[in-house]
Design a protein around this motif. Structure first.
Motif, PDB file in Angstrom:
ATOM      1  N   ALA A 193       0.823  -1.216   0.000  1.00 59.24           N
ATOM      2  CA  ALA A 193       0.000   0.000   0.000  1.00 59.24           C
ATOM      3  C   ALA A 193       0.854   1.262   0.000  1.00 59.24           C
ATOM      4  O   ALA A 193       0.363   2.354  -0.310  1.00 59.24           O
ATOM      5  CB  ALA A 193      -0.928   0.006   1.211  1.00 59.24           C
ATOM      6  N   LYS A 194       2.142   1.113   0.322  1.00 62.09           N
ATOM      7  CA  LYS A 194       3.051   2.258   0.346  1.00 62.09           C
ATOM      8  C   LYS A 194       3.870   2.373  -0.936  1.00 62.09           C
ATOM      9  O   LYS A 194       4.751   3.219  -1.035  1.00 62.09           O
ATOM     10  CB  LYS A 194       3.981   2.157   1.555  1.00 62.09           C
ATOM     11  N   GLY A 195       3.585   1.477  -1.908  1.00 61.06           N
ATOM     12  CA  GLY A 195       4.241   1.583  -3.202  1.00 61.06           C
ATOM     13  C   GLY A 195       5.401   0.641  -3.433  1.00 61.06           C
ATOM     14  O   GLY A 195       6.268   0.916  -4.270  1.00 61.06           O
ATOM     15  N   LEU A 196       5.451  -0.477  -2.731  1.00 66.47           N
ATOM     16  CA  LEU A 196       6.529  -1.456  -2.937  1.00 66.47           C
ATOM     17  C   LEU A 196       6.530  -1.943  -4.378  1.00 66.47           C
ATOM     18  O   LEU A 196       5.504  -2.357  -4.914  1.00 66.47           O
ATOM     19  CB  LEU A 196       6.343  -2.644  -1.997  1.00 66.47           C
ATOM     20  N   LYS A 197       7.713  -1.902  -5.027  1.00 67.96           N
ATOM     21  CA  LYS A 197       7.841  -2.317  -6.421  1.00 67.96           C
ATOM     22  C   LYS A 197       9.090  -3.175  -6.611  1.00 67.96           C
ATOM     23  O   LYS A 197      10.094  -2.994  -5.915  1.00 67.96           O
ATOM     24  CB  LYS A 197       7.965  -1.099  -7.345  1.00 67.96           C
ATOM     25  N   PRO A 198       9.061  -4.105  -7.584  1.00 68.74           N
ATOM     26  CA  PRO A 198      10.292  -4.827  -7.924  1.00 68.74           C
ATOM     27  C   PRO A 198      11.261  -3.901  -8.644  1.00 68.74           C
ATOM     28  O   PRO A 198      10.852  -2.951  -9.316  1.00 68.74           O
ATOM     29  CB  PRO A 198       9.799  -5.952  -8.848  1.00 68.74           C
ATOM     30  N   THR A 199      12.550  -4.149  -8.497  1.00 65.84           N
ATOM     31  CA  THR A 199      13.576  -3.331  -9.147  1.00 65.84           C
ATOM     32  C   THR A 199      14.204  -4.118 -10.299  1.00 65.84           C
ATOM     33  O   THR A 199      14.088  -5.341 -10.368  1.00 65.84           O
ATOM     34  CB  THR A 199      14.676  -2.941  -8.156  1.00 65.84           C
ATOM     35  N   PHE A 204      13.255  -5.597  -4.124  1.00 66.08           N
ATOM     36  CA  PHE A 204      12.004  -4.878  -3.908  1.00 66.08           C
ATOM     37  C   PHE A 204      12.345  -3.551  -3.244  1.00 66.08           C
ATOM     38  O   PHE A 204      13.191  -3.505  -2.342  1.00 66.08           O
ATOM     39  CB  PHE A 204      11.046  -5.676  -3.014  1.00 66.08           C
ATOM     40  N   ALA A 205      11.702  -2.467  -3.687  1.00 64.63           N
ATOM     41  CA  ALA A 205      12.014  -1.145  -3.149  1.00 64.63           C
ATOM     42  C   ALA A 205      10.748  -0.372  -2.842  1.00 64.63           C
ATOM     43  O   ALA A 205       9.732  -0.524  -3.523  1.00 64.63           O
ATOM     44  CB  ALA A 205      12.872  -0.361  -4.143  1.00 64.63           C
ATOM     45  N   VAL A 206      10.847   0.464  -1.806  1.00 60.43           N
ATOM     46  CA  VAL A 206       9.731   1.335  -1.439  1.00 60.43           C
ATOM     47  C   VAL A 206      10.329   2.645  -0.947  1.00 60.43           C
ATOM     48  O   VAL A 206      11.412   2.664  -0.336  1.00 60.43           O
ATOM     49  CB  VAL A 206       8.845   0.680  -0.355  1.00 60.43           C
ATOM     50  N   ALA A 207       9.655   3.754  -1.205  1.00 59.75           N
ATOM     51  CA  ALA A 207      10.163   5.072  -0.830  1.00 59.75           C
ATOM     52  C   ALA A 207      10.271   5.211   0.687  1.00 59.75           C
ATOM     53  O   ALA A 207       9.458   4.668   1.440  1.00 59.75           O
ATOM     54  CB  ALA A 207       9.257   6.160  -1.394  1.00 59.75           C
ATOM     55  N   VAL A 208      11.282   5.967   1.135  1.00 58.90           N
ATOM     56  CA  VAL A 208      11.474   6.253   2.553  1.00 58.90           C
ATOM     57  C   VAL A 208      10.761   7.564   2.880  1.00 58.90           C
ATOM     58  O   VAL A 208      11.038   8.586   2.244  1.00 58.90           O
ATOM     59  CB  VAL A 208      12.969   6.368   2.894  1.00 58.90           C
ATOM     60  N   PRO A 209       9.854   7.558   3.837  1.00 58.68           N
ATOM     61  CA  PRO A 209       9.114   8.783   4.158  1.00 58.68           C
ATOM     62  C   PRO A 209      10.036   9.957   4.504  1.00 58.68           C
ATOM     63  O   PRO A 209      10.966   9.808   5.304  1.00 58.68           O
ATOM     64  CB  PRO A 209       8.268   8.384   5.370  1.00 58.68           C
ATOM     65  N   GLY A 210       9.802  11.096   3.869  1.00 53.79           N
ATOM     66  CA  GLY A 210      10.558  12.295   4.173  1.00 53.79           C
ATOM     67  C   GLY A 210      11.950  12.338   3.596  1.00 53.79           C
ATOM     68  O   GLY A 210      12.716  13.265   3.894  1.00 53.79           O
ATOM     69  N   ARG A 211      12.321  11.353   2.786  1.00 57.26           N
ATOM     70  CA  ARG A 211      13.663  11.304   2.208  1.00 57.26           C
ATOM     71  C   ARG A 211      13.580  11.145   0.697  1.00 57.26           C
ATOM     72  O   ARG A 211      13.668  10.022   0.163  1.00 57.26           O
ATOM     73  CB  ARG A 211      14.463  10.140   2.804  1.00 57.26           C
ATOM     74  N   PRO A 212      13.390  12.232  -0.027  1.00 54.21           N
ATOM     75  CA  PRO A 212      13.320  12.137  -1.485  1.00 54.21           C
ATOM     76  C   PRO A 212      14.570  11.453  -2.045  1.00 54.21           C
ATOM     77  O   PRO A 212      15.677  11.709  -1.578  1.00 54.21           O
ATOM     78  CB  PRO A 212      13.248  13.605  -1.928  1.00 54.21           C
ATOM     79  N   THR A 213      14.386  10.587  -2.997  1.00 61.16           N
ATOM     80  CA  THR A 213      15.393   9.789  -3.711  1.00 61.16           C
ATOM     81  C   THR A 213      15.842   8.557  -2.929  1.00 61.16           C
ATOM     82  O   THR A 213      16.474   7.673  -3.493  1.00 61.16           O
ATOM     83  CB  THR A 213      16.653  10.582  -4.120  1.00 61.16           C
ATOM     84  N   TRP A 214      15.512   8.464  -1.632  1.00 62.84           N
ATOM     85  CA  TRP A 214      15.956   7.308  -0.852  1.00 62.84           C
ATOM     86  C   TRP A 214      14.861   6.240  -0.798  1.00 62.84           C
ATOM     87  O   TRP A 214      13.681   6.549  -0.748  1.00 62.84           O
ATOM     88  CB  TRP A 214      16.334   7.726   0.564  1.00 62.84           C
ATOM     89  N   PHE A 218      15.053  -4.144  -0.510  1.00 64.21           N
ATOM     90  CA  PHE A 218      15.008  -5.476   0.084  1.00 64.21           C
ATOM     91  C   PHE A 218      15.530  -6.510  -0.910  1.00 64.21           C
ATOM     92  O   PHE A 218      14.983  -6.663  -2.001  1.00 64.21           O
ATOM     93  CB  PHE A 218      13.580  -5.843   0.487  1.00 64.21           C
ATOM     94  N   THR A 219      16.579  -7.211  -0.530  1.00 67.86           N
ATOM     95  CA  THR A 219      17.072  -8.337  -1.323  1.00 67.86           C
ATOM     96  C   THR A 219      16.418  -9.609  -0.802  1.00 67.86           C
ATOM     97  O   THR A 219      16.323  -9.803   0.411  1.00 67.86           O
ATOM     98  CB  THR A 219      18.599  -8.451  -1.220  1.00 67.86           C
ATOM     99  N   ALA A 220      15.947 -10.436  -1.706  1.00 63.58           N
ATOM    100  CA  ALA A 220      15.235 -11.651  -1.291  1.00 63.58           C
ATOM    101  C   ALA A 220      15.806 -12.875  -1.987  1.00 63.58           C
ATOM    102  O   ALA A 220      16.352 -12.789  -3.089  1.00 63.58           O
ATOM    103  CB  ALA A 220      13.747 -11.523  -1.597  1.00 63.58           C
ATOM    104  N   GLU A 221      15.664 -13.987  -1.320  1.00 66.87           N
ATOM    105  CA  GLU A 221      16.027 -15.285  -1.898  1.00 66.87           C
ATOM    106  C   GLU A 221      14.944 -16.263  -1.510  1.00 66.87           C
ATOM    107  O   GLU A 221      14.630 -16.409  -0.322  1.00 66.87           O
ATOM    108  CB  GLU A 221      17.393 -15.752  -1.387  1.00 66.87           C
ATOM    109  N   GLY A 222      14.358 -16.925  -2.497  1.00 64.70           N
ATOM    110  CA  GLY A 222      13.236 -17.798  -2.194  1.00 64.70           C
ATOM    111  C   GLY A 222      12.053 -16.976  -1.715  1.00 64.70           C
ATOM    112  O   GLY A 222      11.682 -15.978  -2.329  1.00 64.70           O
ATOM    113  N   ALA A 223      11.499 -17.339  -0.581  1.00 64.77           N
ATOM    114  CA  ALA A 223      10.296 -16.678  -0.074  1.00 64.77           C
ATOM    115  C   ALA A 223      10.596 -15.729   1.079  1.00 64.77           C
ATOM    116  O   ALA A 223       9.679 -15.289   1.773  1.00 64.77           O
ATOM    117  CB  ALA A 223       9.282 -17.718   0.377  1.00 64.77           C
ATOM    118  N   LYS A 224      11.887 -15.393   1.292  1.00 67.69           N
ATOM    119  CA  LYS A 224      12.236 -14.540   2.418  1.00 67.69           C
ATOM    120  C   LYS A 224      13.212 -13.438   2.031  1.00 67.69           C
ATOM    121  O   LYS A 224      13.996 -13.581   1.085  1.00 67.69           O
ATOM    122  CB  LYS A 224      12.840 -15.380   3.561  1.00 67.69           C
TER     123      LYS A 224
END
Length: 238
Positions: A193-199, A204-214, A218-224
């Protein structure tokens, strides 16, 4: 009687001390909008003091990776090994491209000798391409090893003097509680709901509140999730 009075006074004093304000235990570390251990967005390498190890553990693409102080030291000659592997892969790629570009095209009316020469050149170019591919695999494996080492200890990556990424140690989570070991299903529950997207890198990446460009990356392997980093998407290595 006097001894009894003194004893009563001591008991009252002890009770008063025990009922007074107590120092609260520090909470768990968090990788949040203000970074971690003084490594905040905008900090420079020169301003990190003794937070990080004195020597970099990796230097791929011109970015330097540093583990937190007190972490195991990098292997002797690690940076030199990276440089040799990258230089070898680049050299073989250049030679393979050059060899492929100069393969003789005998055309429809070429002689037998021309066709034989073309075949020999093609074979040589193919051999160089295979060697270049093998060298590229070595570089990829080294990158993955260095990334795993940094994820195991936590630390930071700098592009020049600028902080590019803060990597959380395994026990450190985001304010929402995501980090190493988090199930991908929970990651999506926390951040979709906060905009998580695959890179493009498969993270997986999501914006950091109050930090433009940051972003939280998240690096994942398998289901974790295997590790999380705070990353400045406006900077690049290489």
């Amino acid at each position: 009687m006097r001894i009894a009075v003194i004893g009563a006074v001591l008991l009252v004093a002890l009770a008063a001390c025990s009922s007074g304000p107590q120092a609260s235990a520090p909470g768990p570390e968090v990788l949040g909008p203000d970074g971690l251990r003084g490594l905040a967005p905008g900090v420079t390498k020169a301003a990190t003091g003794t937070t990080l190890a004195a020597e970099p553990m990796s230097g791929f693409d011109g970015c330097k990776s540093y583990s937190f102080a007190g972490s195991p030291a990098p292997e002797p000659g690690a940076l030199e090994a990276e440089e040799r592997a990258v230089a070898k892969a680049d050299d073989l790629n250049r030679k393979a491209r050059d060899a492929d570009a100069h393969v003789l095209d005998p055309g429809m009316h070429g002689s037998a000798a021309d066709y034989a020469k073309s075949a020999a050149q093609s074979a040589a170019a193919a051999k160089l391409s295979a060697q270049a591919a093998a060298a590229a695999v070595v570089v990829t494996e080294l990158r993955e090893e260095r990334a795993a080492d940094l994820a195991a200890s936590g630390g930071a990556v700098f592009s020049g003097e600028k902080l590019w990424s803060v990597v959380a140690p395994p026990q450190v989570k985001t304010p929402e509680g995501a980090g190493a070991g988090t199930a991908l299903a929970d990651l999506h529950r926390l951040y979709d709901a906060k905009g998580l997207k695959p890179t493009p890198e498969g993270h997986f990446a999501v914006a950091v509140p109050g930090r433009p460009t940051w972003t939280y990356d998240f690096t994942a392997e398998g289901a974790k999730v295997t590790y999380v980093a705070l990353l400045d998407a406006s900077l690049k290595c290489g």
